[in-house]
Write a protein that holds these residues in place. Structure first.
Motif, PDB file in Angstrom:
ATOM      1  N   MET A 227       0.839  -1.168   0.000  1.00 12.21           N
ATOM      2  CA  MET A 227       0.000   0.000   0.000  1.00 12.21           C
ATOM      3  C   MET A 227       0.895   1.246   0.000  1.00 12.21           C
ATOM      4  SD  MET A 227      -2.665   1.321   2.950  1.00 12.21           S
ATOM      5  CE  MET A 227      -3.920   0.141   2.580  1.00 12.21           C
ATOM      6  N   ARG A 228       0.531   2.194  -0.806  1.00 10.55           N
ATOM      7  CA  ARG A 228       1.259   3.462  -0.848  1.00 10.55           C
ATOM      8  C   ARG A 228       0.565   4.482   0.043  1.00 10.55           C
ATOM      9  NH1 ARG A 228       3.474   4.213  -6.869  1.00 10.55           N
ATOM     10  NH2 ARG A 228       4.003   2.034  -7.209  1.00 10.55           N
ATOM     11  N   HIS A 229       1.272   5.545   0.308  1.00 13.68           N
ATOM     12  CA  HIS A 229       0.699   6.611   1.134  1.00 13.68           C
ATOM     13  C   HIS A 229      -0.571   7.176   0.504  1.00 13.68           C
ATOM     14  CE1 HIS A 229       3.978   7.405   4.163  1.00 13.68           C
ATOM     15  NE2 HIS A 229       4.525   6.506   3.374  1.00 13.68           N
TER      16      HIS A 229
ATOM     17  N   VAL B 194      -1.298   0.233  19.376  1.00 11.01           N
ATOM     18  CA  VAL B 194      -0.480  -0.744  18.637  1.00 11.01           C
ATOM     19  C   VAL B 194       0.550  -0.079  17.730  1.00 11.01           C
ATOM     20  CG1 VAL B 194      -2.223  -2.570  18.747  1.00 11.01           C
ATOM     21  CG2 VAL B 194      -2.170  -1.031  16.779  1.00 11.01           C
ATOM     22  N   LEU B 195       0.473   1.224  17.596  1.00  9.72           N
ATOM     23  CA  LEU B 195       1.485   1.966  16.836  1.00  9.72           C
ATOM     24  C   LEU B 195       2.475   2.623  17.805  1.00  9.72           C
ATOM     25  CD1 LEU B 195      -0.735   3.665  14.088  1.00  9.72           C
ATOM     26  CD2 LEU B 195       0.723   1.635  13.849  1.00  9.72           C
TER      27      LEU B 195
ATOM     28  N   LEU C 116       3.478   7.131  10.341  1.00  9.64           N
ATOM     29  CA  LEU C 116       3.906   7.247   8.946  1.00  9.64           C
ATOM     30  C   LEU C 116       5.197   8.050   8.840  1.00  9.64           C
ATOM     31  CD1 LEU C 116       0.464   7.925   7.239  1.00  9.64           C
ATOM     32  CD2 LEU C 116       1.847   5.843   7.020  1.00  9.64           C
ATOM     33  N   ASP C 117       5.278   9.153   9.567  1.00  5.94           N
ATOM     34  CA  ASP C 117       6.491   9.985   9.550  1.00  5.94           C
ATOM     35  C   ASP C 117       7.699   9.238  10.091  1.00  5.94           C
ATOM     36  OD1 ASP C 117       5.042  12.083   8.470  1.00  5.94           O
ATOM     37  OD2 ASP C 117       4.845  13.158  10.386  1.00  5.94           O
TER      38      ASP C 117
ATOM     39  N   PRO D  66       2.625   2.165   5.416  1.00 10.00           N
ATOM     40  CA  PRO D  66       1.216   2.559   5.390  1.00 10.00           C
ATOM     41  C   PRO D  66       0.253   1.397   5.596  1.00 10.00           C
ATOM     42  CG  PRO D  66       2.389   3.647   3.626  1.00 10.00           C
ATOM     43  CD  PRO D  66       3.342   2.662   4.248  1.00 10.00           C
ATOM     44  N   LYS D  67       0.587   0.222   5.100  1.00  6.39           N
ATOM     45  CA  LYS D  67      -0.290  -0.939   5.269  1.00  6.39           C
ATOM     46  C   LYS D  67      -0.433  -1.297   6.746  1.00  6.39           C
ATOM     47  CE  LYS D  67      -1.228  -5.493   3.395  1.00  6.39           C
ATOM     48  NZ  LYS D  67      -0.858  -6.455   2.358  1.00  6.39           N
ATOM     49  N   GLN D  68       0.655  -1.225   7.487  1.00  4.94           N
ATOM     50  CA  GLN D  68       0.621  -1.517   8.918  1.00  4.94           C
ATOM     51  C   GLN D  68      -0.189  -0.457   9.660  1.00  4.94           C
ATOM     52  OE1 GLN D  68       4.495  -2.177  10.614  1.00  4.94           O
ATOM     53  NE2 GLN D  68       3.750  -2.037  12.704  1.00  4.94           N
ATOM     54  N   VAL D  69      -0.021   0.794   9.276  1.00  6.71           N
ATOM     55  CA  VAL D  69      -0.788   1.873   9.902  1.00  6.71           C
ATOM     56  C   VAL D  69      -2.266   1.705   9.576  1.00  6.71           C
ATOM     57  CG1 VAL D  69      -1.117   4.369  10.056  1.00  6.71           C
ATOM     58  CG2 VAL D  69       1.199   3.435   9.840  1.00  6.71           C
ATOM     59  N   TRP D  70      -2.571   1.353   8.315  1.00  6.51           N
ATOM     60  CA  TRP D  70      -3.970   1.165   7.940  1.00  6.51           C
ATOM     61  C   TRP D  70      -4.613   0.047   8.770  1.00  6.51           C
ATOM     62  CZ3 TRP D  70      -8.062   3.368   6.547  1.00  6.51           C
ATOM     63  CH2 TRP D  70      -9.194   2.618   6.242  1.00  6.51           C
TER      64      TRP D  70
END
Length: 64
Positions: A1-3, A30-31, A40-41, A46-50
């Motif tokens: 996944m891209r930003h 969990v982040l 993200l920064d 992004p996939k993990q953040v999503w």
């Protein structure tokens, strides 16, 4: 996944204005107790953040 896909999904579920505010202010355990934007920064994919956002928002499996 891209930003760009991450932000498109955020906009779809939270609206284009609120998604940025939510991502900057809502801390997700969990982040490592960071916001989506902070994660993200910091280089978290992004996939993990999503996946973390998906879980917090309790979205259906089809949105994973």
């Amino acid at each position: 996944m891209r930003h760009t896909e991450f932000w498109a999904r955020m906009d779809q579920h939270l609206g284009s204005s609120y998604s940025r505010v939510w991502a900057d202010q809502f801390v997700i355990g969990v982040l490592d107790h960071r916001t989506a934007s902070e994660a993200l920064d910091a280089g978290v994919p992004p996939k993990q953040v999503w996946r973390a956002v998906w879980q917090v928002l309790e979205l259906p499996d089809s949105e994973r």
